[in-house]
Design a protein around this motif. Structure first.
Motif, short mmCIF file in Angstrom:
data_model
loop_
_atom_site.label_atom_id
_atom_site.label_comp_id
_atom_site.label_asym_id
_atom_site.label_seq_id
_atom_site.Cartn_x
_atom_site.Cartn_y
_atom_site.Cartn_z
N GLN A 99 42.56 41.81 57.27
CA GLN A 99 42.93 40.62 56.22
C GLN A 99 44.06 41.11 55.44
O GLN A 99 44.18 42.38 55.11
N ARG A 100 44.61 40.22 54.76
CA ARG A 100 45.78 40.71 53.77
C ARG A 100 45.51 39.82 52.42
O ARG A 100 44.97 38.59 52.46
N GLY A 101 45.93 40.49 51.50
CA GLY A 101 45.78 39.98 50.02
C GLY A 101 47.27 40.24 49.38
O GLY A 101 48.06 41.06 49.95
N GLU A 102 47.46 39.49 48.38
CA GLU A 102 48.87 39.69 47.73
C GLU A 102 48.66 39.56 46.42
O GLU A 102 48.12 38.85 45.62
N ILE A 103 49.64 40.66 45.78
CA ILE A 103 49.54 40.49 44.30
C ILE A 103 50.81 39.63 43.92
O ILE A 103 52.09 39.80 44.52
N CYS A 104 50.67 38.64 42.80
CA CYS A 104 51.94 38.05 42.28
C CYS A 104 51.79 38.26 41.03
O CYS A 104 50.73 38.50 40.13
N GLU A 105 53.08 37.92 40.40
CA GLU A 105 53.26 38.17 38.84
C GLU A 105 53.26 36.73 38.38
O GLU A 105 53.60 35.77 39.06
N ARG A 106 52.82 36.88 36.95
CA ARG A 106 52.73 35.42 36.23
C ARG A 106 54.21 35.23 35.74
O ARG A 106 54.34 34.04 35.25
N LEU A 115 65.96 44.03 35.24
CA LEU A 115 65.81 45.02 34.03
C LEU A 115 64.43 45.31 33.49
O LEU A 115 63.95 46.38 33.22
N ARG A 116 63.68 44.30 33.80
CA ARG A 116 62.25 44.32 33.51
C ARG A 116 61.57 45.41 34.56
O ARG A 116 60.51 46.07 34.15
N CYS A 117 62.11 45.31 35.76
CA CYS A 117 61.59 46.42 36.89
C CYS A 117 61.85 47.66 36.38
O CYS A 117 61.06 48.53 36.38
N LEU A 126 58.71 52.99 31.70
CA LEU A 126 57.56 53.11 30.54
C LEU A 126 56.21 52.88 31.36
O LEU A 126 55.26 52.79 30.35
N ARG A 127 56.06 52.77 32.50
CA ARG A 127 54.89 52.86 33.00
C ARG A 127 53.82 51.71 32.39
O ARG A 127 52.82 51.79 32.46
N ARG A 128 54.45 50.62 32.33
CA ARG A 128 53.95 49.34 32.04
C ARG A 128 53.20 48.59 33.02
O ARG A 128 53.24 49.00 34.06
N HIS A 129 52.09 47.93 32.80
CA HIS A 129 51.41 47.15 33.30
C HIS A 129 51.36 45.57 33.34
O HIS A 129 50.86 45.03 32.33
N PRO A 130 52.42 45.08 33.92
CA PRO A 130 52.55 43.63 33.90
C PRO A 130 51.55 42.65 34.16
O PRO A 130 50.55 43.14 34.83
N ALA A 131 51.38 41.49 33.61
CA ALA A 131 50.49 40.72 33.83
C ALA A 131 50.40 40.02 35.49
O ALA A 131 51.52 39.64 35.90
N MET A 175 51.71 46.58 41.10
CA MET A 175 50.61 47.56 41.85
C MET A 175 49.94 48.37 40.94
O MET A 175 48.85 48.53 41.00
N ARG A 176 50.65 49.04 39.89
CA ARG A 176 50.06 49.77 38.84
C ARG A 176 48.80 49.13 38.30
O ARG A 176 47.78 49.60 38.02
N SER A 177 49.38 47.69 37.78
CA SER A 177 48.32 46.81 37.24
C SER A 177 47.16 46.57 38.03
O SER A 177 46.12 46.51 37.65
N PHE A 178 47.35 46.17 39.49
CA PHE A 178 46.18 46.12 40.19
C PHE A 178 45.28 47.24 40.50
O PHE A 178 44.09 47.05 40.30
N VAL A 179 45.77 48.29 40.57
CA VAL A 179 45.11 49.67 40.89
C VAL A 179 44.17 49.85 39.40
O VAL A 179 43.15 50.24 39.73
N ARG A 180 45.07 49.69 38.39
CA ARG A 180 44.17 49.98 37.12
C ARG A 180 42.98 48.84 37.01
O ARG A 180 41.97 49.37 36.72
N ASP A 181 43.37 47.69 37.22
CA ASP A 181 42.48 46.65 36.87
C ASP A 181 41.31 46.42 37.93
O ASP A 181 40.08 46.14 37.76
N ARG A 182 41.30 47.26 39.27
CA ARG A 182 40.51 47.21 40.23
C ARG A 182 39.92 48.62 40.68
O ARG A 182 39.07 48.60 41.69
#
Length: 176
Positions: free
Chosen positions: A30-37, A47-49, A55-60, A89-96
């Protein structure tokens, strides 16, 4: 009882998504996907990328797919931005982090940075991925990554009998 393996992908351009789709097809996972807000279209998005990586930010983000807590292993597939793990992906790993039992990682990159991403995931989780490898976008575009992806998938599937983490260089001498 938990299912064996889930693939979680983040893809800005579609390259990582193609890797996830092929792996899901090869192993019937099975597969899931991370989407950005927020969109990353255009120069401002690019530039945001760069900023998120430097800055190792965690986007929503939002996650669309099966709950990772129901799986023994989660394969994370993400691009490398400026030699670092893509921010979503950084956000996903941190959150989960607390709900990810075993993690394997595939980095998709222009040419380098995969080992930085693997180390960052190790740092966030407090443990190394059980298996990690990388492919260049060029290899994905020309299809030459397919046999390596299949070998990676087989190693993930067979990992249940092993206890030790497999290092990136064990599977891909080009992991940089």
């Amino acid at each position: 009882m938990s299912s064996p393996t889930l693939i979680v992908c983040y893809s800005n351009t579609g390259t990582s998504r193609r890797v996830a789709d092929l792996l899901a097809t090869q192993f019937q996972w099975q597969r899931g996907e991370i989407c950005e807000r927020r969109s990353r279209a255009g120069v401002a998005g690019m530039l945001r990328c760069v900023g998120d990586s430097l800055l190792r930010r965690h986007p929503a983000i939002r996650y669309e797919g099966p709950d990772p807590r129901g799986f023994e292993t989660v394969v994370l597939i993400a691009p490398i931005w400026v030699s670092r793990l893509a921010g979503p992906m950084r956000s996903f790993v941190r959150d989960r982090a607390s709900s990810l039992k075993r993690v394997a990682v595939i980095a998709v990159m222009g040419g380098k940075g995969a080992t930085n991403a693997f180390a960052e995931i190790d740092q966030i989780l407090g443990r190394p991925p059980i298996l990690s490898t990388s492919f260049t976008a060029r290899n994905v575009d020309d299809g030459s990554y397919a046999s390596g992806l299949e070998a990676f998938g087989a190693a993930v599937r067979d990992h249940a009998q092993k206890q030790d983490a497999v290092r990136p260089t064990d599977l891909s001498p080009s992991a940089v």
